[in-house]
Design a protein around this motif. Structure first.
Motif, mmCIF file in Angstrom:
data_model
loop_
_atom_site.group_PDB
_atom_site.id
_atom_site.type_symbol
_atom_site.label_atom_id
_atom_site.label_comp_id
_atom_site.label_asym_id
_atom_site.label_seq_id
_atom_site.Cartn_x
_atom_site.Cartn_y
_atom_site.Cartn_z
ATOM 1 N N LYS A 1 30.473 37.690 36.734
ATOM 2 C CA LYS A 1 30.367 36.088 36.174
ATOM 3 C C LYS A 1 29.688 35.326 37.492
ATOM 4 N N ILE A 2 29.967 35.562 38.352
ATOM 5 C CA ILE A 2 29.802 35.080 39.860
ATOM 6 C C ILE A 2 28.120 35.448 40.029
ATOM 7 N N ILE A 3 27.791 36.747 39.936
ATOM 8 C CA ILE A 3 26.427 37.227 40.037
ATOM 9 C C ILE A 3 25.520 36.897 39.004
ATOM 10 N N ARG A 4 25.956 37.167 37.827
ATOM 11 C CA ARG A 4 25.156 36.749 36.722
ATOM 12 C C ARG A 4 25.058 35.822 35.847
ATOM 13 N N ASP A 5 26.090 35.119 36.028
ATOM 14 C CA ASP A 5 26.757 33.904 35.054
ATOM 15 C C ASP A 5 26.703 34.460 33.636
ATOM 16 N N GLU A 6 27.307 35.633 33.478
ATOM 17 C CA GLU A 6 27.534 36.137 32.256
ATOM 18 C C GLU A 6 28.967 36.697 32.032
ATOM 19 N N PRO A 7 29.608 36.596 31.052
ATOM 20 C CA PRO A 7 29.232 35.979 29.878
ATOM 21 C C PRO A 7 29.019 34.532 29.852
ATOM 22 N N SER A 8 28.217 34.040 28.998
ATOM 23 C CA SER A 8 28.146 32.543 28.960
ATOM 24 C C SER A 8 29.455 31.876 28.111
ATOM 25 N N ASN B 1 42.081 24.571 30.960
ATOM 26 C CA ASN B 1 40.746 24.066 30.344
ATOM 27 C C ASN B 1 39.802 24.537 31.384
ATOM 28 N N TYR B 2 40.013 25.065 32.374
ATOM 29 C CA TYR B 2 38.988 25.600 33.289
ATOM 30 C C TYR B 2 39.359 26.804 34.213
ATOM 31 N N CYS B 3 38.415 27.360 34.635
ATOM 32 C CA CYS B 3 38.674 28.493 35.456
ATOM 33 C C CYS B 3 37.990 28.455 36.824
ATOM 34 N N LEU B 4 37.947 29.135 37.946
ATOM 35 C CA LEU B 4 37.593 29.037 39.101
ATOM 36 C C LEU B 4 37.527 30.565 39.776
ATOM 37 N N ILE B 5 36.050 30.880 40.196
ATOM 38 C CA ILE B 5 35.943 32.230 40.782
ATOM 39 C C ILE B 5 35.243 31.844 42.137
ATOM 40 N N GLU B 6 36.134 32.530 42.948
ATOM 41 C CA GLU B 6 35.656 32.240 44.493
ATOM 42 C C GLU B 6 35.234 33.523 45.143
ATOM 43 N N VAL B 7 34.207 33.916 46.132
ATOM 44 C CA VAL B 7 33.844 35.040 46.510
ATOM 45 C C VAL B 7 33.496 34.512 47.879
ATOM 46 N N GLU B 8 34.168 35.157 48.931
ATOM 47 C CA GLU B 8 33.728 34.909 50.252
ATOM 48 C C GLU B 8 33.419 36.233 50.764
ATOM 49 N N LEU B 9 32.221 36.189 51.586
ATOM 50 C CA LEU B 9 31.191 37.406 52.170
ATOM 51 C C LEU B 9 32.043 37.168 53.662
ATOM 52 N N ASP B 10 31.623 38.316 54.153
ATOM 53 C CA ASP B 10 32.098 38.443 55.717
ATOM 54 C C ASP B 10 31.432 37.673 56.413
ATOM 55 N N SER B 11 29.987 37.231 56.171
ATOM 56 C CA SER B 11 29.298 36.362 56.780
ATOM 57 C C SER B 11 29.965 34.929 56.825
ATOM 58 N N TYR C 1 29.904 33.240 54.045
ATOM 59 C CA TYR C 1 29.458 32.288 52.955
ATOM 60 C C TYR C 1 30.196 32.280 51.724
ATOM 61 N N VAL C 2 30.282 31.357 51.185
ATOM 62 C CA VAL C 2 31.333 31.332 49.914
ATOM 63 C C VAL C 2 30.599 30.949 48.646
ATOM 64 N N ILE C 3 30.713 31.508 47.659
ATOM 65 C CA ILE C 3 29.976 31.455 46.467
ATOM 66 C C ILE C 3 31.140 30.989 45.409
ATOM 67 N N ARG C 4 31.218 29.988 44.735
ATOM 68 C CA ARG C 4 32.156 29.343 43.830
ATOM 69 C C ARG C 4 31.441 29.150 42.396
ATOM 70 N N ARG C 5 32.274 29.637 41.092
ATOM 71 C CA ARG C 5 31.940 29.321 40.054
ATOM 72 C C ARG C 5 32.834 28.663 39.363
ATOM 73 N N TYR C 6 32.617 27.304 39.010
ATOM 74 C CA TYR C 6 33.786 26.576 38.343
ATOM 75 C C TYR C 6 33.181 26.325 36.670
ATOM 76 N N VAL C 7 34.099 26.835 35.751
ATOM 77 C CA VAL C 7 33.776 26.680 34.512
ATOM 78 C C VAL C 7 34.936 25.801 33.781
ATOM 79 N N SER C 8 34.444 24.829 33.054
ATOM 80 C CA SER C 8 35.432 24.184 32.330
ATOM 81 C C SER C 8 35.029 24.165 30.486
ATOM 82 N N ILE C 9 36.039 23.589 29.964
ATOM 83 C CA ILE C 9 35.586 23.512 28.419
ATOM 84 C C ILE C 9 34.562 22.298 28.537
ATOM 85 N N LYS C 10 34.659 21.480 29.501
ATOM 86 C CA LYS C 10 33.676 20.282 29.348
ATOM 87 C C LYS C 10 32.442 20.443 30.325
ATOM 88 N N ARG C 11 32.296 21.071 31.176
ATOM 89 C CA ARG C 11 31.163 21.460 31.704
ATOM 90 C C ARG C 11 31.571 22.518 32.655
#
Length: 88
Positions: free
Chosen positions: A45-52, A62-72, A74-84
């Motif tokens: 989900k964090i890499i490809r934004d799938e499944p939609s 009513n939401y979920c959060l995925i967070e990945v921190e790389l060794d560098s 750098y932090v990647i976050r994807r927040y998905v809620s029922i509203k946005r």
């Protein structure tokens, strides 16, 4: 470059899960239906934004959060809620 940390909130069966990885080999084990596969779904989900959609949000939230921190650092976050959806 490697994934240093994975954090999940309200993603499928994970209410609040945080895993720290070593730069070498990491092994994920657990009983059947303990959430191992959903870790890989979260990474996908964090890499490809799938499944939609919002079907992977836990039933108690009513939401979920995925967070990945790389060794560098750098932090990647994807927040998905029922509203946005938000990327960052």
């Amino acid at each position: 470059m490697y994934i240093k940390r994975l954090k999940l909130e309200n993603f499928q069966g994970h209410k609040s899960t945080e895993l720290t990885f070593d730069k070498h080999v990491n092994i994920i084990t657990g009983d059947t239906d303990s959430g191992k596969t959903s870790l890989f779904r979260a990474l996908y989900k964090i890499i490809r934004d799938e499944p939609s959609g919002v079907e992977f949000i836990s039933t108690w939230s009513n939401y979920c959060l995925i967070e990945v921190e790389l060794d560098s650092g750098y932090v990647i976050r994807r927040y998905v809620s029922i509203k946005r959806n938000k990327n960052g």
